[in-house]
Design an enzyme around this catalytic site. Sequence first.
Site, PDB file in Angstrom:
ATOM      1  N   LYS A  81       4.729   9.472   9.095  1.00 33.31           N
ATOM      2  CA  LYS A  81       4.546   8.754  10.571  1.00 33.31           C
ATOM      3  C   LYS A  81       5.609   9.466  11.430  1.00 33.31           C
ATOM      4  O   LYS A  81       5.586  10.421  11.934  1.00 33.31           O
ATOM      5  CB  LYS A  81       4.397   7.192  10.441  1.00 33.31           C
ATOM      6  N   ASP A 116       9.211   2.681  -0.105  1.00 37.82           N
ATOM      7  CA  ASP A 116       8.345   3.338   0.687  1.00 37.82           C
ATOM      8  C   ASP A 116       8.470   3.090   2.179  1.00 37.82           C
ATOM      9  O   ASP A 116       8.267   2.142   2.765  1.00 37.82           O
ATOM     10  CB  ASP A 116       6.819   2.784   0.185  1.00 37.82           C
ATOM     11  N   TYR A 145       0.831  -1.188   0.083  1.00 39.19           N
ATOM     12  CA  TYR A 145      -0.105   0.020  -0.049  1.00 39.19           C
ATOM     13  C   TYR A 145       0.839   1.297   0.007  1.00 39.19           C
ATOM     14  O   TYR A 145       1.864   1.506   0.683  1.00 39.19           O
ATOM     15  CB  TYR A 145      -1.058  -0.146   1.412  1.00 39.19           C
TER      16      TYR A 145
END
Length: 423
Positions: free
Chosen positions: A267, A239, A144
Site C-alpha cells: 500500500k 504484517d 488477513y
Amino acid sequence: MNTSKSEAMFAEAIKMMPGGVNSPVRAFGNVGRNPLFIKKASGSHIYDVDGNDYIDYVCSWGPGILGHAHPEVIEAVQKAVVDGLTFGAPTERETKLCHLVNECMPSMEMMRMVSSGTEAVMSAIRAARGYTGRDKIIKFKGCYHGHSDGLLVKAGSAALTSSVPDSAGVPKSFTEKTLVALYNDENSVRELFDNNKGEIAALIVEPVAANMGVVPPKEGFLSFLREITKENGAVLIFDEVITGFRLSAGGAQEYYNIKPDLTTLGKIVGGGMPMAVYGGKAEIMKCVSPVGKVYQAGTLSGNPVATAAGIKTVELLMKNPDIYAKIDGNAKKLAKAYEEAAKKNNIAMTVNQVGSLLCAYFTEQKVDDYDKATSSDLEAFSAYFGKMLDGGIYVAPSQFEAMFVSAAHTDEEIQKTCELILK
Ligand code: HOZ
C-alpha cells in the site's frame, strides 16, 4: 443521486469479471447497492462516472495517506515514465527506497520488492521456513494476509463478508501447516507453541488487526508475541501492509516499540502503485536466492515507476512528521462523532481507533477479537453505509474494513462528515 452510468458499466462488467470487479469487496455485495465506477480522484475526493463527488475515507484501502494524486508523487511518476515502464534489471531507485525504508524501520536490514502484499507475505513466510528449516506457522483468526493458499484460513477482509471463511479451491493439505490462534489471547498462542515444540517456523500478525474492522492489540500482547517467538526460535513477522507508514513513519513497530524479525509492507510503500516489500534481519534475508536457497522472483519486482512513487511518498512522510498528529486528531474527532451519534440515537455501537485507522461496529460489546467483531449488526451497517454514500461520504462497503483518514482531509470535511454521522 444519479448513478445511471455506473449502473450501465456494472451491467457490462459483470459479464466479463466475476462480480464485475477485480477484488471482491469492491462489488458492494453486502450493502445492498451496486458499485460506483470511478472516474478520477484528487486529494480527499473521489468522483464517479456520473459526476458525483464524495469525500473519500477508503483511500484505495490505505495507500492514499497523502490524499489522491498528490502533485509531487504524480510529478515523480511522470518523470519516471518517460524513461521506460519496466526493465527487469536493477535500478538505483530500488536501493534508494531500501535505504528510506531502513531509516524508518531499522528492523528491515535487508529487503526485497515485490508487486503486492499477498506476494510479500507469501515470500516472507517462505524465507522464515527456509531459515528455520521448519514448516508450521501460526496466524490469528480474523487477521488477513492476502490470498495465498496457505493463509486463507480464518482470514479477514472480504473472506469475512462473503461467508466463505476458507476459500474453495485450496487443498486441505496446503493449509494443514497453518495453525490458528486467537487475536489478543495469549493462552491460545502459548498452547500452540507448547503442542508443536520445535516445529513453528513463524508467527505472523497484523500488529493492529485491520481486516476485521480495526482491532488494536491489548496492552502487552505484541511484546508477549516477541518473547514467545524468541523463546521458541520462531520468526516473528509483522504484517504491516496496512500499518506501515500509517501509524507512524516507522509503522506499528515504532508505534508500539517492538522489533519484529521480518516485516511485510504494501500500500503506502508503493505510493499508490502496485508495489510491496518484505524484509528484516539480514541473517534471514540472506536465505533468499541468489544468495540463499529460498526462491522468489518477479518480472515487475522493484518496478522503476512504482519505486519512483514509493520514494516520493516515503520522503514526503519523513519530511512532514506533523501529518501523523493531524490524521490521528481527525480520526479521534470522527470516533467521537460516532460515539455521540450512537448515544443520541440509542444505537449499540463500539468504536475502535488507532492513529488514522478507525471502525464503528454495531454492537455493544468491546471489540477485541474476531468473534466480537463479527457480532456487529450487518443490517445496521448497511443502512449506515447507504446514509453516508447518499450524503457524499465514501466509506468502505464492508463492516470488516478500516476507515482511513488522509492528510488531505480538511477540518471542514471532517466537520461535514461528523455532521452526517450525527444526523
Ligand atoms: N483486501 C483489500 C482490502 N482489505 C482489498 C482491497 C481492494 O479491493 O482493492
